[in-house]
Write an enzyme that holds these catalytic residues in place. Structure first.
Site, PDB file in Angstrom:
ATOM      1  N   GLY A  91       0.820  -1.211   0.000  1.00 27.68           N
ATOM      2  CA  GLY A  91       0.000   0.000   0.000  1.00 27.68           C
ATOM      3  C   GLY A  91       0.845   1.249   0.000  1.00 27.68           C
ATOM      4  N   ALA A  92       0.479   2.208  -0.846  1.00 31.18           N
ATOM      5  CA  ALA A  92       1.273   3.429  -1.017  1.00 31.18           C
ATOM      6  C   ALA A  92       1.416   4.227   0.278  1.00 31.18           C
ATOM      7  CB  ALA A  92       0.658   4.299  -2.111  1.00 31.18           C
ATOM      8  N   ASN A 117      -3.383   2.972 -10.510  1.00 33.69           N
ATOM      9  CA  ASN A 117      -3.698   1.980  -9.484  1.00 33.69           C
ATOM     10  C   ASN A 117      -3.333   0.593 -10.000  1.00 33.69           C
ATOM     11  OD1 ASN A 117      -4.782   1.613  -6.782  1.00 33.69           O
ATOM     12  ND2 ASN A 117      -6.433   0.479  -7.735  1.00 33.69           N
ATOM     13  N   LYS A 118      -3.543  -0.401  -9.166  1.00 32.79           N
ATOM     14  CA  LYS A 118      -3.157  -1.775  -9.480  1.00 32.79           C
ATOM     15  C   LYS A 118      -3.645  -2.200 -10.856  1.00 32.79           C
ATOM     16  CE  LYS A 118      -1.175  -3.974  -7.275  1.00 32.79           C
ATOM     17  NZ  LYS A 118       0.292  -4.207  -7.259  1.00 32.79           N
ATOM     18  N   CYS A 135      -7.667  -5.342  -5.412  1.00 34.41           N
ATOM     19  CA  CYS A 135      -6.394  -5.276  -4.703  1.00 34.41           C
ATOM     20  C   CYS A 135      -6.629  -5.025  -3.208  1.00 34.41           C
ATOM     21  CB  CYS A 135      -5.481  -4.211  -5.320  1.00 34.41           C
ATOM     22  SG  CYS A 135      -3.749  -4.396  -4.834  1.00 34.41           S
ATOM     23  N   LYS A 177      -1.169  11.405  -2.589  1.00 31.00           N
ATOM     24  CA  LYS A 177      -0.878  10.542  -3.747  1.00 31.00           C
ATOM     25  C   LYS A 177      -0.789  11.373  -5.035  1.00 31.00           C
ATOM     26  CE  LYS A 177      -1.653   6.702  -1.258  1.00 31.00           C
ATOM     27  NZ  LYS A 177      -2.849   5.914  -1.499  1.00 31.00           N
ATOM     28  N   ASP A 223      -2.383   4.724  -6.265  1.00 27.40           N
ATOM     29  CA  ASP A 223      -0.960   4.862  -5.981  1.00 27.40           C
ATOM     30  C   ASP A 223      -0.448   6.217  -6.448  1.00 27.40           C
ATOM     31  OD1 ASP A 223       0.506   2.096  -5.060  1.00 27.40           O
ATOM     32  OD2 ASP A 223      -1.369   1.738  -6.109  1.00 27.40           O
TER      33      ASP A 223
END
Length: 308
Positions: A16-17, A198-199, A119, A224, A188
């Site tokens: 996780g960011a 993102n993922k 995710c 972010k 992210d």
């Protein structure tokens, strides 16, 4: 301690960011509190540590923004005193942001809703926990998130909270979206043009949600936002080792191992952050208003020696 944290970030043992950013802040704090050297040497050490942390993972603006705050007004003569103040500010931000995101986001979850997520996002989990505390009855559909199966972390946490969860293989994620009322995912990175990183798989599911009129909300700390994209830099999309997908691949097989992908802003209903719930354009304006120090590129660039 520092090298261990650095390795854990690189190896995805810290997920996780936001958790990566927190770990980076703690790693710098550890250097400050345990160093036996004079202030000049400590200053040199933390500059090197900063660059190592910022290079550990490509798609991590939250980490870089946290470092920008940590190094604000720090010099060789006030390293310990000023750095401690900035570390406290960073930790206070994360604590407050988590609480606000959970509260704002929980208001989007209504009785009987089905939530889709992909995710593992600490912001999404905080929202779901808060909704559970408010005694809202809802269920979740989530994806496995190959190749490292971060979706298992999400499903396990939800089950432990007593939240009904249905776990889907990634290739059935579209089906899960179609059966849901709202899509909540993390981020992210967010670029100055409104693209959310993102993922991998996130845009595919957002496209399905958009077609089926399922609202898509990005749940994220506003740190972010990737300030570098304002100045013309592209957000680098991290690629992982081929071995994470296929250790003994046959000769001639090329593996695409992108960890993230970009989500078109047209697919996004809104961003839920500590600043409130806004469409993507307004979110970016709010970041500018609330965190003007992010938009001072000299704070990021001049602190890193060119020869490192």
């Amino acid at each position: 301690m520092f090298e261990e944290t650095l390795k854990n970030i690189k190896d995805l043992k810290i997920q996780g960011a936001e958790n990566v950013a927190k770990a980076a802040v703690n790693a710098i704090s550890e250097i400050i509190e345990t160093s036996i050297f004079d202030q000049k040497k400590i200053y040199q050490d933390i500059i090197i540590a900063r660059q190592k942390l910022e290079k550990a993972r490509a798609t991590e603006p939250c980490l870089r923004n946290a470092m920008t705050l940590l190094f604000t007004d720090v010099n060789e003569n006030n390293v310990k005193e000023q750095m401690r103040k900035n570390i406290e500010k960073a930790n206070d931000h994360f604590k407050t942001a988590n609480s606000l995101i959970a509260e704002f986001g929980s208001r989007k979850i209504k009785e009987g809703m089905v939530v889709f997520t992909h995710c593992h996002s600490s912001a999404v989990m905080d929202i779901l926990k808060e909704a559970k505390l408010k005694k809202i009855n809802f269920s979740v559909k989530n994806t496995e998130t190959r190749p490292l199966f971060q979706g298992k972390i999400t499903a396990a946490e939800l089950a432990n909270l007593g939240i009904p969860v249905e776990y889907f293989v990634d290739s059935a994620g579209g089906l899960a979206v179609k059966k849901s009322d709202i899509m909540l995912i993390g981020a992210d990175a967010i670029t100055s043009e409104g693209y959310v990183i993102n993922k991998i798989g996130s845009e595919l599911f957002a496209e399905t949600a958009h077609k089926k009129e399922v609202p898509v909300y990005i749940c994220t700390d506003s740190w972010k936002f990737d300030i570098d994209t304002v100045f013309g830099y592209d957000e680098e999309i991290e690629r992982r080792s081929e071995e994470e997908i296929w250790k003994d691949k046959p000769k001639g097989v090329k593996i695409s191992s992108y960890a993230f992908e970009s989500i078109n802003p047209e697919l996004i209903t809104g961003v839920i952050s500590e600043l409130g719930v806004y469409n993507i354009e307004t979110f970016i304006e709010e970041v500018k208003i609330n965190y003007p120090w992010l938009f001072e590129p000299k704070k990021r660039k001049t602190l890193l020696p060119k020869n490192l």
